[in-house]
Design a protein around this motif. Structure first.
Motif, mmCIF file in Angstrom:
data_model
loop_
_atom_site.group_PDB
_atom_site.id
_atom_site.type_symbol
_atom_site.label_atom_id
_atom_site.label_comp_id
_atom_site.label_asym_id
_atom_site.label_seq_id
_atom_site.Cartn_x
_atom_site.Cartn_y
_atom_site.Cartn_z
ATOM 1 N N MET A 1 -35.370 12.759 65.416
ATOM 2 C CA MET A 1 -34.533 11.811 64.372
ATOM 3 C C MET A 1 -33.427 12.566 63.675
ATOM 4 S SD MET A 1 -36.638 9.856 61.262
ATOM 5 C CE MET A 1 -37.614 10.847 61.256
ATOM 6 N N ARG A 4 -29.051 11.814 59.339
ATOM 7 C CA ARG A 4 -28.584 10.739 58.584
ATOM 8 C C ARG A 4 -29.679 9.580 58.597
ATOM 9 N NH1 ARG A 4 -23.226 7.906 61.371
ATOM 10 N NH2 ARG A 4 -25.019 7.454 62.465
ATOM 11 N N ASN A 5 -30.285 9.481 59.897
ATOM 12 C CA ASN A 5 -31.300 8.506 59.844
ATOM 13 C C ASN A 5 -32.539 8.687 58.783
ATOM 14 O OD1 ASN A 5 -30.325 6.919 61.806
ATOM 15 N ND2 ASN A 5 -31.405 8.253 63.441
ATOM 16 N N LYS A 8 -31.824 7.276 55.275
ATOM 17 C CA LYS A 8 -31.717 5.997 55.214
ATOM 18 C C LYS A 8 -33.001 5.066 54.642
ATOM 19 C CE LYS A 8 -28.611 4.217 58.844
ATOM 20 N NZ LYS A 8 -28.501 3.823 59.960
ATOM 21 N N ILE A 9 -34.109 6.205 54.406
ATOM 22 C CA ILE A 9 -35.207 5.673 53.929
ATOM 23 C C ILE A 9 -35.360 6.171 52.416
ATOM 24 C CG2 ILE A 9 -37.660 5.485 54.127
ATOM 25 C CD1 ILE A 9 -37.295 6.905 56.908
ATOM 26 N N ILE A 13 -40.131 4.442 48.990
ATOM 27 C CA ILE A 13 -40.747 4.008 50.059
ATOM 28 C C ILE A 13 -41.692 4.956 50.866
ATOM 29 C CG2 ILE A 13 -40.384 3.017 52.206
ATOM 30 C CD1 ILE A 13 -38.477 1.139 51.283
ATOM 31 N N PHE A 14 -41.241 6.287 51.089
ATOM 32 C CA PHE A 14 -41.843 7.168 51.578
ATOM 33 C C PHE A 14 -43.190 7.479 50.752
ATOM 34 C CE2 PHE A 14 -38.656 9.162 54.428
ATOM 35 C CZ PHE A 14 -39.441 9.472 55.612
ATOM 36 N N LEU A 16 -44.527 5.520 48.388
ATOM 37 C CA LEU A 16 -45.532 4.404 48.342
ATOM 38 C C LEU A 16 -46.247 4.332 49.813
ATOM 39 C CD1 LEU A 16 -46.320 2.094 46.621
ATOM 40 C CD2 LEU A 16 -44.694 0.911 47.722
ATOM 41 N N MET A 17 -45.641 4.523 50.950
ATOM 42 C CA MET A 17 -46.214 4.311 52.149
ATOM 43 C C MET A 17 -47.446 5.519 52.219
ATOM 44 S SD MET A 17 -45.216 2.091 54.264
ATOM 45 C CE MET A 17 -46.437 3.024 55.233
ATOM 46 N N LEU A 20 -50.266 4.480 50.416
ATOM 47 C CA LEU A 20 -50.979 3.302 50.715
ATOM 48 C C LEU A 20 -51.723 3.626 52.064
ATOM 49 C CD1 LEU A 20 -48.719 0.242 50.428
ATOM 50 C CD2 LEU A 20 -51.229 0.455 49.878
#
Lengths: 275, 367
Positions: A1, A4-5, A8-9, A13-14, A16-17, A20
């Protein structure tokens, strides 16, 4: 990966993911806790022959199912290996025959009363049977009319009168067994059967008091009365079963309608595809 | 002029309905080789809606109080008109939600639809999956039966194995040292308020992403099955010459929903007790532990896997890592190929994973 990719996240979100994902797996149940310790079963269960056999016989019995263990009848302390068989802890070993009805009667109070009033109970200590003579000691099954049989009764007397008593009770016993099956089926579907179970329990208990009676006429009359009570309970059960059957008919219509709708929609789609 | 025509014209003038339908439905083109698996999302939307409706109806009679919860559920099943039907739909719907989410995710996996630029579609979908499992778990406690009580006790016990903060987390989750009335209050709030709203938000995010990025092209029936997205700048994936969503694919969606409904209704009417073990009809008793406590079918694999590790915490960490790996798969798998048969290593690993999941589930069921 590429870097740059990764950029993007969003960090939130990281976070929270991960939270969870962790919460989810943490919610998975772990294996159930171990069984309660009982030193009588631990020691005797590992023995062979005469000393180990009672445990094997007890396993699968109605007493095992109801959590009635060795010390309830034999005394002693099932939690202390050293003093498990100490008389100071109430250990009595194999009970005397005359004491057996008293021991069983600690739980089966009504049955003990019926037994002591019967010809069998009156003959205790004079060659008459105690509880274990007919019911057995360790491999005890749920009491049923099967216990009255020629082979068992003929050990002490002729079967003729016992057979008459059994005949008077067979219909009621069959009715009770059938109703128990019906209740089981209905309960599994989520219907509240508690009032009916209580009514059946009461009728069954009244019926079982007759098991130790040897007065044929009385048994016939009482069985007829109990049958009438059972008939009312059975009518309620049949009404519930009828309702469940009607639900299934409604279900079949609903399933058929959904399938028909699926077919029509599928054909409609095919028509549009052709156009 | 008829009143209906007048009303329509009035609305048309203000809302531009014809343009909206033309652009969003008839003009919304999908790839010509689109297949049945693309309707899983619609089935899931239908299930979510049904769960919402049945859940609201249950809320009318359910009492979230440890003293009254079991009896209120008993009343729903026995006294309230069609209460049994609504609750059975809700219970079977919960399992359907998980099952169809798994199917949806598997179809996306095998068709390579999670690849760029749809990483966020996958992530939001994965979030929905975890949220659905969480809402299922919290809902399990609400009937306050022996099954609810002990399954929750054992499930929350796992939290206590985390070093240092385990005890604190356990107490926070339960509202006390043991499962009790405060736990019911917390799980109820999560189940009927926090999680449904969060799920609704993620559904909207997911649908927004699907609409904004465009429907992915299935890799079947094409010569070139590589992902054409160049990773440079945003581009809506349109499908010139494709089939319109309305009426063509909407009819496919409705066909799939009707088929689902037939299966669902069959379970509701003919096997209503499928997800109700005997302990589900016994009121919770903190002093009497049932002989066998097992989780719902979708947790059985994890339940069994935990037993295989020497330490429960290690088992939890390994599973958390596996879940995180699946969540971030689109960022790890950067290959362009989408056809499952043209990426044999991935397909073999995925099938292996499914077989392990099934084996652990069956093992867990019979253990």
């Amino acid at each position: 990966m590429t870097k740059r990719n990764q950029m993007k996240i969003p960090t939130s979100i990281f976070a929270l993911m991960s939270f969870l994902a962790c919460t989810l797996v943490l919610a998975f149940p772990a294996p159930a806790a171990s069984q309660t310790q009982n030193v009588c079963i631990q020691c005797h269960g590992s023995l062979e022959g005469r000393l180990g056999k009672p445990v094997q016989q007890w396993q699968g019995s109605i007493h095992e199912q109801d959590g009635v263990t060795c010390n309830e009848c034999h005394g002693g302390d099932p939690k202390d290996a050293v003093n498990a068989m100490s008389p100071a802890r109430g250990f009595i070993g194999v009970p005397e025959e005359k004491d057996i009805p008293g021991i069983c009667g600690r739980c089966h109070i009504g049955v003990n009363r019926d037994y002591l009033a019967s010809a069998h109970g009156k003959a205790l200590g004079k060659g008459g049977p105690s509880c274990v003579t007919c019911h057995g000691n360790h491999a005890i099954n749920r009491a049923s009319l099967a216990l009255i049989n020629e082979r068992s009764c003929s050990r002490c007397h002729s079967y003729e009168r016992a057979g008459e008593l059994k005949d008077a009770m067979v219909k009621t016993e069959t009715l009770i067994t059938t109703m128990e099956d019906k209740i089981d089926t209905i309960r599994k579907g989520g219907t509240d059967t508690e009032p009916l179970e209580k009514a059946l329990f009461s009728a069954r208990n009244q019926f079982h008091t007759l098991f130790h009676d040897v007065d044929v006429k009385k048994v016939q009359n009482e069985s007829a009365r109990i049958n009438r009570d059972l008939g009312k309970i059975d009518a309620s059960l049949e009404a519930i079963l009828k309702k469940l059957h009607e639900r299934r008919i409604a279900g079949a219509i609903a399933v058929g309608s959904a399938l028909l709708a699926a077919l029509i929609l599928y054909l409609l789609r095919k028509t549009y595809e052709k156009n | 002029m008829k009143i209906s025509k007048k009303t329509y014209d009035w609305l048309e003038t203000r809302l531009g309905i014809e343009e909206l339908i033309g652009k969003s439905l008839k003009g919304y083109l999908l790839p010509r080789n689109i297949n049945f698996w693309y309707s899983m999302g619609s089935i899931l939307l239908f299930i979510f809606a049904l769960q919402g409706i049945t859940g609201i109806l249950l809320l009318i009679y359910y009492v979230p109080d440890a003293e009254k919860a079991f009896n209120s559920v008993k009343a729903i099943m026995n006294e309230i008109p069609f209460g049994w039907f609504i609750r059975t739909c809700h219970v079977i719907g919960a399992s359907s939600m998980v099952f169809f989410l798994l199917l949806h995710m598997l179809s996306v996996l095998f068709m390579g639809s999670y690849k760029s630029p749809r990483e966020l579609n996958w992530l939001s979908g994965f979030m929905l999956f975890t949220l659905v499992l969480a809402i299922s778990l919290t809902g399990y406690l609400l009937p306050w039966s022996q099954l609810s009580f002990w399954a929750t006790t054992v499930a929350t016990n796992s939290v206590g194995t985390i070093p240092l903060i385990g005890d604190f987390l356990l107490e926070f989750l339960r509202g006390g040292k043991l499962v009790g009335p405060p736990t019911l209050g917390r799980f109820f709030a999560l189940h009927v308020a926090v999680l449904p709203v969060t799920i609704a938000v993620f559904v909207m995010i997911h649908l927004f992403l699907v609409k904004r990025i465009g429907i992915s092209t299935p890799p079947f029936g094409l010569d070139d099955t590589k992902n054409r997205w160049d990773d440079g700048k945003f581009r809506y994936e349109d499908h010139p010459g494709g089939i319109p969503f309305f009426p063509h694919y909407l009819l496919q969606d409705l066909t799939s929903i009707a088929l689902y409904l037939a299966i669902f209704v069959f379970f509701v009417f003919f096997t209503p007790s499928l997800f109700f073990p005997a302990d589900a009809f016994i009121p919770a008793d903190s002093l009497r532990t049932p002989a066998h406590i097992k989780p719902e079918w979708y947790f059985l694999a994890n339940y069994q896997a935990l037993k295989l590790f020497p330490n429960e915490f290690i088992g939890i960490i390994v599973q958390a890592l596996a879940m995180t790996f699946i969540a971030f798969l689109p960022f790890l798998d950067r290959g362009k190929e989408k056809h499952p048969l043209k990426r044999p290593v991935f397909t073999a690993c995925a099938i292996g994973g499914i077989l392990i999941f099934l084996a652990l589930t069956i093992w867990g069921h019979y253990s």
